[in-house]
Design an enzyme around this catalytic site. Sequence first.
Site, short mmCIF file in Angstrom:
data_model
loop_
_atom_site.label_atom_id
_atom_site.label_comp_id
_atom_site.label_asym_id
_atom_site.label_seq_id
_atom_site.Cartn_x
_atom_site.Cartn_y
_atom_site.Cartn_z
N ASP A 171 -14.20 5.92 -1.27
CA ASP A 171 -13.77 5.55 -2.63
C ASP A 171 -14.55 6.32 -3.70
O ASP A 171 -13.98 6.78 -4.70
CB ASP A 171 -13.98 4.05 -2.87
CG ASP A 171 -12.99 3.19 -2.10
OD1 ASP A 171 -12.03 3.74 -1.54
OD2 ASP A 171 -13.19 1.96 -2.06
N GLY A 198 -15.77 -4.61 -5.92
CA GLY A 198 -15.90 -3.56 -4.90
C GLY A 198 -15.63 -2.17 -5.46
O GLY A 198 -16.36 -1.21 -5.18
N SER A 204 0.82 -1.22 0.00
CA SER A 204 0.00 0.00 0.00
C SER A 204 0.86 1.26 0.00
O SER A 204 1.85 1.36 0.72
CB SER A 204 -0.91 0.00 1.23
OG SER A 204 -1.55 1.27 1.34
N LYS A 236 -13.02 -4.96 3.19
CA LYS A 236 -13.95 -3.84 3.01
C LYS A 236 -15.41 -4.18 3.33
O LYS A 236 -16.12 -3.34 3.86
CB LYS A 236 -13.85 -3.28 1.59
CG LYS A 236 -12.62 -2.41 1.40
CD LYS A 236 -12.63 -1.75 0.04
CE LYS A 236 -11.50 -0.75 -0.06
NZ LYS A 236 -11.50 -0.03 -1.33
N ALA A 258 -17.41 -5.43 -11.93
CA ALA A 258 -18.56 -5.35 -11.02
C ALA A 258 -18.15 -5.75 -9.60
O ALA A 258 -18.95 -6.26 -8.82
CB ALA A 258 -19.69 -6.27 -11.51
#
Length: 281
Positions: free
Chosen positions: A109, A138, A21, A72, A136
């Site tokens: 997001d 997250g 990340s 998430k 399709a």
Amino acid sequence: MASTSDRFVLAGVMGWPVMHSRSPLLHNYLMKRHGLVGAYVPLAIPPEKLQGALRGLAPLGFSGCNITIPHKSHAMAVVDVVDPTAQRIGAISCVVVRPDGSLFGTNNDAFGFMQNVLQRQPGWRADAGPVAVIGAGGGARAVIYALAERGAPEIRVVNRTPERAETLARGFGSPVTPVDWSERERALEGVTLLVNTTSQGMVGHPPLDLPLDALPTTAVVSDIVYVPLETPLLAAARQRGNPTVDGLGMLLHQLRPAWQAWFSIDPEITPELRATVEATL
Ligand SMILES: NC(=O)c1ccc[n+]([C@@H]2O[C@H](COP(=O)([O-])OP(=O)(O)OC[C@H]3O[C@@H](n4cnc5c(N)ncnc54)[C@H](OP(=O)(O)O)[C@@H]3O)[C@@H](O)[C@H]2O)c1
């Protein structure tokens, strides 16, 4: 709660894996720029430890954390309150520890995606015509939520696994229309925006298999993948004259609502901040 000037502030990103990340780099850069004494740390949490880790945020003195793959949607069941945006998207991207120690889940997001497109292509308008979203998962859910909120009249969702696009269209209702993968080229006809939300084109993955011949050259082409910064899709779009928007800005713009909620600071998304990450891509 003590103010950010008289305590060591803590925040982080919770994921599994998480060391790839770029968030710690960005947030620690901003902490220094805003004179915060603190740290933003990568929190490598396997799925079975998610609940305990989230519950540990308040006693450890964290202001909150970002949530990334694969947590998430599962994090929604752990936090005390989920805001309507996250509920509609079906995922949390950010947790805020409230003064009483309870956990508030939200999703930044969609905000990040829309701010990025509007900043990079200020002439683009959501309500000007149909848009096409590839994928399709997250990321797609956040992108579709943002486009629907902004007034897109028709959102064509193309996914390799048709059931996922159909489920998503049922959940969002009009203006979302599922389109079969075999029809993906035709789905580009007349759109004002094309967004790739699949992992295709990301480093280590093959390019997205999508000929652009039917796409108007005026359509904005956006990719939410940001490693590499210019995906094969964006390169092909640029070569035929389409305006493009890379995925890094989506990550950058998510910082603002997170910092407002954690530290009551509205950080500016500067070219220097962007350059800090770009240097590592
Ligand atoms: N810029 C940002 O801030 C940001 C934010 C979120 C995500 N992302 C990026 O977006 C990408 C997707 O993330 P996600 O969370 O949405 O993942 P996800 O939920 O796992 O969804 C993955 C999507 O990619 C599709 N896909 C995978 N392999 C494919 C293939 N070979 N051909 C066609 N489609 C394929 C999947 O289709 P099926 O349903 O058929 O499997 C699905 O639609 C990742 O690269 C992630 O890093 C970026």
